[in-house]
Design a protein around this motif. Structure first.
Motif, PDB file in Angstrom:
ATOM      1  N   LEU A  87       0.839  -1.074  -0.020  1.00  0.00           N
ATOM      2  CA  LEU A  87       0.157  -0.002  -0.213  1.00  0.00           C
ATOM      3  C   LEU A  87       0.790   1.391  -0.083  1.00  0.00           C
ATOM      4  CD1 LEU A  87      -2.381  -1.465   2.819  1.00  0.00           C
ATOM      5  CD2 LEU A  87      -3.105  -0.491   0.587  1.00  0.00           C
ATOM      6  N   ARG A  88       0.509   2.300  -0.904  1.00  0.00           N
ATOM      7  CA  ARG A  88       1.498   3.468  -1.108  1.00  0.00           C
ATOM      8  C   ARG A  88       0.633   4.330  -0.625  1.00  0.00           C
ATOM      9  NH1 ARG A  88       4.831   2.256  -6.578  1.00  0.00           N
ATOM     10  NH2 ARG A  88       2.739   1.381  -7.105  1.00  0.00           N
ATOM     11  N   LEU A  89       0.991   5.490  -0.112  1.00  0.00           N
ATOM     12  CA  LEU A  89       0.268   6.713  -0.087  1.00  0.00           C
ATOM     13  C   LEU A  89       0.326   7.725  -1.230  1.00  0.00           C
ATOM     14  CD1 LEU A  89      -1.486   8.253   2.219  1.00  0.00           C
ATOM     15  CD2 LEU A  89       0.725   9.116   3.071  1.00  0.00           C
ATOM     16  N   ILE A  90      -0.770   8.211  -1.765  1.00  0.00           N
ATOM     17  CA  ILE A  90      -0.812   8.823  -2.791  1.00  0.00           C
ATOM     18  C   ILE A  90      -1.050  10.604  -2.268  1.00  0.00           C
ATOM     19  CG2 ILE A  90      -1.909   9.579  -4.822  1.00  0.00           C
ATOM     20  CD1 ILE A  90      -3.162   6.699  -4.885  1.00  0.00           C
ATOM     21  N   HIS A  91      -2.110  10.727  -1.569  1.00  0.00           N
ATOM     22  CA  HIS A  91      -2.567  12.127  -0.838  1.00  0.00           C
ATOM     23  C   HIS A  91      -3.104  11.838   0.508  1.00  0.00           C
ATOM     24  CE1 HIS A  91      -1.578  14.901  -4.207  1.00  0.00           C
ATOM     25  NE2 HIS A  91      -1.956  14.125  -5.168  1.00  0.00           N
ATOM     26  N   PRO A 127      -2.452   3.732 -18.413  1.00  0.00           N
ATOM     27  CA  PRO A 127      -2.550   2.513 -17.946  1.00  0.00           C
ATOM     28  C   PRO A 127      -1.792   1.929 -16.954  1.00  0.00           C
ATOM     29  CG  PRO A 127      -2.453   2.814 -20.393  1.00  0.00           C
ATOM     30  CD  PRO A 127      -2.068   4.060 -19.797  1.00  0.00           C
ATOM     31  N   SER A 128      -0.683   3.116 -16.454  1.00  0.00           N
ATOM     32  CA  SER A 128       0.150   2.527 -15.405  1.00  0.00           C
ATOM     33  C   SER A 128      -0.608   2.984 -14.025  1.00  0.00           C
ATOM     34  CB  SER A 128       1.522   3.469 -15.214  1.00  0.00           C
ATOM     35  OG  SER A 128       1.225   4.841 -15.123  1.00  0.00           O
ATOM     36  N   GLN A 129      -1.780   3.538 -14.226  1.00  0.00           N
ATOM     37  CA  GLN A 129      -2.719   3.799 -12.904  1.00  0.00           C
ATOM     38  C   GLN A 129      -3.700   2.796 -12.600  1.00  0.00           C
ATOM     39  OE1 GLN A 129      -3.525   8.001 -14.235  1.00  0.00           O
ATOM     40  NE2 GLN A 129      -2.323   8.678 -12.400  1.00  0.00           N
ATOM     41  N   THR A 130      -3.658   1.705 -13.353  1.00  0.00           N
ATOM     42  CA  THR A 130      -4.456   0.620 -13.311  1.00  0.00           C
ATOM     43  C   THR A 130      -4.268  -0.016 -11.801  1.00  0.00           C
ATOM     44  OG1 THR A 130      -4.765   0.075 -15.603  1.00  0.00           O
ATOM     45  CG2 THR A 130      -5.077  -1.667 -13.977  1.00  0.00           C
ATOM     46  N   LEU A 178     -10.162  11.486  -5.111  1.00  0.00           N
ATOM     47  CA  LEU A 178      -9.081  11.453  -5.983  1.00  0.00           C
ATOM     48  C   LEU A 178      -9.396  11.547  -7.337  1.00  0.00           C
ATOM     49  CD1 LEU A 178      -5.879  10.642  -5.430  1.00  0.00           C
ATOM     50  CD2 LEU A 178      -6.632   8.385  -6.151  1.00  0.00           C
ATOM     51  N   ILE A 179      -8.446  12.674  -7.804  1.00  0.00           N
ATOM     52  CA  ILE A 179      -8.629  12.897  -9.367  1.00  0.00           C
ATOM     53  C   ILE A 179      -7.619  12.429 -10.175  1.00  0.00           C
ATOM     54  CG2 ILE A 179      -9.372  14.684 -10.787  1.00  0.00           C
ATOM     55  CD1 ILE A 179     -10.117  16.139  -7.944  1.00  0.00           C
ATOM     56  N   LEU A 180      -7.852  11.737 -11.414  1.00  0.00           N
ATOM     57  CA  LEU A 180      -7.073  11.475 -12.314  1.00  0.00           C
ATOM     58  C   LEU A 180      -7.257  12.376 -13.586  1.00  0.00           C
ATOM     59  CD1 LEU A 180      -7.344   8.927 -10.349  1.00  0.00           C
ATOM     60  CD2 LEU A 180      -6.205   7.672 -12.101  1.00  0.00           C
ATOM     61  N   ILE A 214       3.691   9.241  -3.452  1.00  0.00           N
ATOM     62  CA  ILE A 214       3.633   9.140  -4.925  1.00  0.00           C
ATOM     63  C   ILE A 214       2.419   9.698  -5.520  1.00  0.00           C
ATOM     64  CG2 ILE A 214       4.559   6.685  -5.138  1.00  0.00           C
ATOM     65  CD1 ILE A 214       1.738   5.538  -5.317  1.00  0.00           C
ATOM     66  N   PRO A 215       2.341  11.071  -5.575  1.00  0.00           N
ATOM     67  CA  PRO A 215       1.580  12.004  -5.741  1.00  0.00           C
ATOM     68  C   PRO A 215       1.353  12.236  -7.359  1.00  0.00           C
ATOM     69  CG  PRO A 215       3.265  13.044  -5.070  1.00  0.00           C
ATOM     70  CD  PRO A 215       3.506  11.590  -4.877  1.00  0.00           C
ATOM     71  N   ASP A 216       2.584  12.140  -8.018  1.00  0.00           N
ATOM     72  CA  ASP A 216       2.434  12.054  -9.552  1.00  0.00           C
ATOM     73  C   ASP A 216       1.432  11.802 -10.389  1.00  0.00           C
ATOM     74  OD1 ASP A 216       5.999  12.516  -9.816  1.00  0.00           O
ATOM     75  OD2 ASP A 216       4.973  14.014  -8.963  1.00  0.00           O
ATOM     76  N   GLY A 217       0.594  12.740 -11.102  1.00  0.00           N
ATOM     77  CA  GLY A 217      -0.559  12.186 -11.846  1.00  0.00           C
ATOM     78  C   GLY A 217      -1.783  12.179 -11.026  1.00  0.00           C
ATOM     79  N   TYR A 218      -1.896  12.424  -9.899  1.00  0.00           N
ATOM     80  CA  TYR A 218      -3.021  12.422  -9.233  1.00  0.00           C
ATOM     81  C   TYR A 218      -3.127  13.852  -8.212  1.00  0.00           C
ATOM     82  CZ  TYR A 218      -2.388   7.279  -9.236  1.00  0.00           C
ATOM     83  OH  TYR A 218      -1.915   6.162  -9.581  1.00  0.00           O
ATOM     84  N   LYS A 219      -4.590  14.213  -8.220  1.00  0.00           N
ATOM     85  CA  LYS A 219      -4.965  15.309  -7.524  1.00  0.00           C
ATOM     86  C   LYS A 219      -5.866  14.829  -6.283  1.00  0.00           C
ATOM     87  CE  LYS A 219      -4.465  18.921 -10.981  1.00  0.00           C
ATOM     88  NZ  LYS A 219      -4.987  19.985 -11.687  1.00  0.00           N
ATOM     89  N   ALA A 220      -6.101  15.684  -5.536  1.00  0.00           N
ATOM     90  CA  ALA A 220      -7.141  15.339  -4.498  1.00  0.00           C
ATOM     91  C   ALA A 220      -7.877  16.492  -3.947  1.00  0.00           C
ATOM     92  CB  ALA A 220      -6.319  14.578  -3.008  1.00  0.00           C
ATOM     93  N   SER A 221      -9.045  16.356  -3.469  1.00  0.00           N
ATOM     94  CA  SER A 221     -10.028  17.200  -2.914  1.00  0.00           C
ATOM     95  C   SER A 221     -10.813  16.910  -1.882  1.00  0.00           C
ATOM     96  CB  SER A 221     -10.815  17.727  -3.999  1.00  0.00           C
ATOM     97  OG  SER A 221     -11.908  18.628  -3.664  1.00  0.00           O
ATOM     98  N   ARG A 222     -10.831  17.788  -0.704  1.00  0.00           N
ATOM     99  CA  ARG A 222     -11.273  17.565   0.451  1.00  0.00           C
ATOM    100  C   ARG A 222     -12.404  18.926   0.764  1.00  0.00           C
ATOM    101  NH1 ARG A 222      -9.718  15.408   5.590  1.00  0.00           N
ATOM    102  NH2 ARG A 222     -11.630  14.922   6.884  1.00  0.00           N
ATOM    103  N   PRO A 223     -13.476  18.612   0.432  1.00  0.00           N
ATOM    104  CA  PRO A 223     -14.417  19.822   0.290  1.00  0.00           C
ATOM    105  C   PRO A 223     -15.142  19.889   1.605  1.00  0.00           C
ATOM    106  CG  PRO A 223     -15.371  17.913  -0.920  1.00  0.00           C
ATOM    107  CD  PRO A 223     -13.964  17.628  -0.657  1.00  0.00           C
ATOM    108  N   SER A 224     -15.250  18.774   2.266  1.00  0.00           N
ATOM    109  CA  SER A 224     -15.833  18.607   3.776  1.00  0.00           C
ATOM    110  C   SER A 224     -15.031  17.705   4.532  1.00  0.00           C
ATOM    111  CB  SER A 224     -17.368  18.250   3.384  1.00  0.00           C
ATOM    112  OG  SER A 224     -17.373  16.785   2.978  1.00  0.00           O
TER     113      SER A 224
END
Lengths: 116, 114
Positions: free
Chosen positions: A43-47, A83-86, A76-78, A60-70
């Motif tokens: 298990l690897r932490l993205i955000h 394909p490497s994000q499968t 998690l947003i790609l 490993i945040p590259d290629g990912y964004k995150a949003s915490r509205p509440s």
């Protein structure tokens, strides 16, 4: 018992498309996390997030964004899926550490993402 | 940076025999150690965590001892059950981690046969 839910549970996306994975927790935990699980990597932490409005980069945040509205929701947003994000993606929530005590993290059921 | 090493990728054993899963770690700070278990098609969940006062944590027959001198937190059970078949992760949270971030090992899959 902690309750963390994720949607969708399964997702097939095309290369270059936008993918949003959603997570909801009803435990009123301040901290939330996004991991990906891959054989040979664990298990690897993205955000992660300390609370509403905050997002922090994990390992490993590259290629990912995150949003915490509440307090309850963490996405998690790609933006441009590859394909490497499968992978299988897990959301988790937990309290921040107390004095000399590190609280457990509670995991959601996971989302299986396939990028073609 | 912090790291966790689990040397066995797969452990296969017969029901009733003892099991030990190895976990060693590297951390600049004095970390807390955890074992998480994940059964097939389920979410990971906490099995054990280390204490600050050197008590030995136990749960469902499993126990683990934190040895700071050898940087190890091996998981043991005296008699494995079929229901123990699962993926086991060792993880650490560093003493300076305000976000309570966890660093996981790659996991050890345990298969218990009748």
């Amino acid at each position: 018992e902690a309750a963390v839910t994720q949607s969708p549970r399964n997702k097939v996306a095309v290369t270059g498309g936008k993918v949003t994975l959603s997570c909801n927790q009803t435990n009123n935990h301040n901290n939330m996390y996004w991991y990906r699980q891959d054989t040979g990597h664990g298990l690897r932490l993205i955000h992660y997030s300390y609370g509403a409005g905050s997002t922090e980069k994990g390992d490993i945040p590259d290629g990912y964004k995150a949003s915490r509205p509440s307090q309850e929701n963490f996405s998690l947003i790609l933006e441009l899926a590859t394909p490497s994000q499968t992978s299988v993606y897990f959301c988790a929530s937990g309290d921040p550490p107390g004095l000399g005590v590190y609280a457990e993290q509670f995991f959601g059921p996971g989302t299986r993402l396939t990028v073609l | 940076g912090d790291s966790v090493t689990q040397t066995e990728g797969l452990v296969t054993l017969t029901e009733g025999l003892p099991v030990m899963l190895n976990c060693t770690y590297q951390s600049t700070y004095s970390p807390f150690l955890f074992w998480y278990v994940q059964h097939l098609n389920e979410a990971p969940k906490l099995l054990l965590k280390s204490f600050t006062d050197n008590k030995r944590p136990e749960h469902q027959g499993f126990h683990a001892t934190l040895h700071k001198s050898s940087s190890s937190f091996h998981l043991q059970k005296s008699s494995a059950q079929l229901s123990d078949s699962a993926l086991y992760y060792c993880a650490l949270s560093a003493g300076n981690s305000a976000g309570n971030k966890l660093t996981f090992g790659i996991g050890t899959r345990v298969l218990v046969r009748p």
